[in-house]
Every structure is written in structure tokens, then in C-alpha cells.
Design an enzyme around this catalytic site. Structure first.
Site, PDB file in Angstrom:
ATOM      1  N   GLY A   1       0.822  -1.210   0.000  1.00 15.69           N
ATOM      2  CA  GLY A   1       0.000   0.000   0.000  1.00 15.69           C
ATOM      3  C   GLY A   1       0.852   1.255   0.000  1.00 15.69           C
ATOM      4  O   GLY A   1       2.025   1.222   0.388  1.00 15.69           O
TER       5      GLY A   1
ATOM      6  N   GLY B   1       0.005  -4.620   0.832  1.00 12.58           N
ATOM      7  CA  GLY B   1      -1.288  -4.469   0.172  1.00 12.58           C
ATOM      8  C   GLY B   1      -1.495  -5.440  -0.976  1.00 12.58           C
ATOM      9  O   GLY B   1      -2.613  -5.883  -1.236  1.00 12.58           O
TER      10      GLY B   1
ATOM     11  N   GLU C   1       5.472  -5.635   7.768  1.00 11.59           N
ATOM     12  CA  GLU C   1       4.828  -4.522   8.485  1.00 11.59           C
ATOM     13  C   GLU C   1       5.414  -4.182   9.847  1.00 11.59           C
ATOM     14  O   GLU C   1       5.340  -3.031  10.278  1.00 11.59           O
ATOM     15  CB  GLU C   1       3.313  -4.800   8.647  1.00 11.59           C
ATOM     16  CG  GLU C   1       2.516  -4.594   7.388  1.00 11.59           C
ATOM     17  CD  GLU C   1       2.698  -5.687   6.354  1.00 11.59           C
ATOM     18  OE1 GLU C   1       2.254  -5.509   5.221  1.00 11.59           O
ATOM     19  OE2 GLU C   1       3.298  -6.732   6.693  1.00 11.59           O
TER      20      GLU C   1
ATOM     21  N   ASP D   1      -1.363  -7.119   8.213  1.00  9.10           N
ATOM     22  CA  ASP D   1      -2.811  -6.880   8.157  1.00  9.10           C
ATOM     23  C   ASP D   1      -3.438  -7.538   6.929  1.00  9.10           C
ATOM     24  O   ASP D   1      -3.056  -8.633   6.567  1.00  9.10           O
ATOM     25  CB  ASP D   1      -3.093  -5.374   8.230  1.00  9.10           C
ATOM     26  CG  ASP D   1      -2.505  -4.590   7.068  1.00  9.10           C
ATOM     27  OD1 ASP D   1      -1.553  -5.066   6.429  1.00  9.10           O
ATOM     28  OD2 ASP D   1      -3.004  -3.476   6.793  1.00  9.10           O
TER      29      ASP D   1
END
Length: 351
Positions: free
Chosen positions: A43, A95, A118, A126
Site C-alpha cells: 500500500g 497491500g 509490516e 494486516d
């Protein structure tokens, strides 16, 4: 392209339109791949950090729309009988993992580099991965190892861990695509049929195991990460293990946000067992939003600064050690979102 197909808000919105249309149409198989040498390297978190520092609602919107899209894609087959095939012919991170790791067919090649890094940016694995990592074919200890350390995986490790379902040489992917296109809607809606196509074309190709980490260190991974209740306990076991793999793993863990390591451990443990993927996404959204604070509350902005903005790779974590991260601090990341949050809780948006 400079950001290796990073997932920005406009891209999320475009993909949402595509998948909404897909659900209304008659196609029963979708192939997801990336342009160039990356499938998707994650992301656009630098943009999200700007939103945190400016105090606007962009971080709430980004994670809300990203997770909603990921869940929509993850449930395509049970809801609509649509099989998504992920073609991981390059870098797959963050992402990009969310868009593809819940696909029923996930193909890695000799060019695959998969990671959930992350904890290095003050976040946690996530996009539904706290749920997925607790359910890997290789077992929960391997899931914890990958989630906490952000270990990079080539094809052999993707297969050994169960992150990927199939290995196929990159040069044969066009054959896979052509064959699937020739099958017709009724057949390509069956996961077994799609899987068989990949297997037949890949033949007896096997990934190169020269740089593999998971299989050669499986027993040590199980010893160090199995049945561990605290991050400190994992560190102590790694120190006791005393081998090249454990030394490197300790070094990797020490580079990461102590808060992130503890929050990630708690999340993967919480989302094992009977928790549904939908419930995990709801909780991950809460966690993501509590990460959208500046220090001392969260390490996210500092992690992004060190890795993506100043690129000095010298983050100042607060607190700086695992021992100083209290259980109370960790539990705060799982608290429900208050009425002042611009979006509120993530709804069960897909019927």
C-alpha cells in the site's frame, strides 16, 4: 511504477469498480497479476502517514476501503462461484498480499519474493493475514515466525509454508492463462479443475531450494515459536537455539518495532481457532486505526519515516524494548473505535 505497483486510493477505487462489475457478469475465473517485476509491493503507506501527520480522515478511508476490497475478493468463490488465480511472478508485499493471498489458487514462480514486512514500519501483518498466518499448512509457529520477522520468501518457502498453492515456472504462465481461457465458465468455476490445469502445465517443475529458510529450519521454528505466550519467551528461545538461523532471526526481530511485534503476536494468536475471517478483518481495522497515531502512542509514522521517507533505516522506537511494552499498551490496539472515528467499525459489508 517507481513504487512497484503500490496500492494507492485511486487504485483501490478502480479495483472496487472492476470487482463489482465482475460479480454482476458471467465470468467465473479471474487472473490477477502485476505489471513488470512486481505483482504489488504494498500500500501507499507514505501517503497514509501524511494523513496522520495532517490529522485528516485519509488513513481511516484508506484502510476501510482496502480491507473491504480484500474481503470482497477473499469471498468471491463462496459467494459468487468465481475462482481468483493469483499469478505471483515478482514482488508481493503488504497491500498486494491482501488482494491475492486469500485466492483459492496462488501460483509462485522463480521470480516470486513474498513478504509481510509490516513490523518494520510500526504496523502489523494486516489485510486478513493475522487470520491467514494462524492457519498455514506449515503450522502456527511458522505463521508467527513469518508475521513477526517479515521474512522474505522465495518460491520454495512459499510452497513449504502453504502461502502459495502451486509452483509454475514463469515462462509457462502464458500457457496456464491460455488453457484457463479455453475451458469455459462452467469448468473454471471449480477450484479443482483450475488447480489441475496449473499442475499439468507445471509438470514436475520444482522450485529452487538453495535459499530456502522454512523447510531447513522447520524444527527450530517450531521450538522457538511454538506455544509461545510472549515475545520475550520467543527471544529467549532463539538465544538458546544458538545457530545461524536463530542469530539472523534475533537480528531481524531487534530491528522491528517492539510494540508492533507484541501487537502482531497477540493478533495472530487471537485470530487462530474459531474466529472467522470477517471477524479478523473487523479487529484488524480497529488495530490499523490505533496505529494511526504519532509517538508515543504508535510507531507507525516513525517506521515509515525511517524506511520510506528519510530512508535512513534508523527508527527510534518508543518504547525501545519488548520488556517496556506493557500488556495494557498492546490491548489498547484491540479496543473498539469510538464515536469520534470518521468511519466507525468496519461493517460486515459483504452479504
Amino acid at each position: 511504477p517507481k513504487k512497484l505497483n503500490s496500492l494507492s486510493m485511486p487504485m483501490i477505487q478502480q479495483l472496487k469498480v472492476f470487482y463489482d462489475q465482475l460479480e454482476k457478469g458471467s465470468d467465473k475465473c479471474v487472473l490477477l497479476s502485476g505489471e513488470g517485476r512486481a505483482f504489488c509491493a504494498g500500500g501507499d503507506v507514505a501517503e497514509v502517514r501524511d494523513g496522520v501527520l495532517a490529522g485528516n480522515s485519509a488513513p481511516a478511508e484508506f484502510f476501510h476501503d482496502e480491507y473491504a476490497l480484500d474481503y470482497q475478493i477473499a469471498t468471491l468463490h463462496p459467494r459468487k462461484g468465481i475462482v481468483q488465480v493469483a499469478l505471483w511472478d515478482g514482488i508481493v508485499m503488504g497491500g498486494g498480499v491482501g488482494l491475492s493471498a486469500h485466492s483459492p489458487v496462488r501460483i509462485c514462480t522463480e521470480k516470486t519474493m513474498f513478504a509481510m514486512p509490516e513490523t518494520l514500519i510500526g504496523l502489523f501483518p494486516d489485510v486478513g493475514m493475522t487470520w491467514k498466518l494462524s492457519r498455514l499448512a506449515a503450522g502456527l509457529p511458522t505463521g508467527l515466525y513469518l508475521g513477526l520477522t517479515g521474512q522474505r520468501l522465495g518460491a520454495a518457502d512459499c510452497m513449504a509454508s502453504g502461502i502459495a498453492t502451486h509452483y509454475c515456472p514463469s515462462e509457462k504462465l502464458p500457457q496456464v492463462v491460455e488453457k484457463l481461457k479455453s475451458l469455459g465458465a462452467a469448468k473454471v468455476s471449480e477450484i479443482e479443475v483450475v488447480a489441475k490445469v496449473v499442475e499439468e502445465i507445471a509438470g514436475d517443475s520444482k522450485p529452487d531450494t538453495a535459499k530456502a529458510v522454512v523447510e531447513p529450519n522447520k524444527e527450530a521454528i517450531d521450538r522457538c515459536f511454538g506455544n509461545a505466550t510472549t515475545a520475550e519467551e520467543i527471544v529467549a528461545r532463539l538465544q538458546k537455539e544458538n545457530c545461524k538461523w536463530s542469530e539472523r532471526t534475533l537480528k531481524d526481530l531487534k530491528m522491528r518495532s517492539p510494540t508492533s511485534v507484541k501487537v502482531s503476536l497477540a493478533a495472530i494468536m487471537r485470530h487462530s481457532g474459531s474466529v472467522t475471517m470477517a471477524q479478523a478483518f473487523v479487529e484488524e481495522y480497529r488495530m490499523s486505526q490505533w496505529c494511526m497515531r504519532t509517538q508515543p502512542e504508535s510507531d507507525f509514522c516513525e517506521g515509515i519515516r525511517a524506511v520510506l521517507v528519510d530512508k535512513d533505516n534508523s527508527p527510534n522506537w518508543v518504547p525501545p524494548t519488548l520488556e517496556e511494552v506493557s500488556d495494557e499498551r498492546v490491548q489498547g490496539f484491540f479496543a473498539p473505535l469510538g464515536p469520534s472515528h470518521p468511519y466507525g467499525e468496519l461493517k460486515h459489508w459483504v452479504e
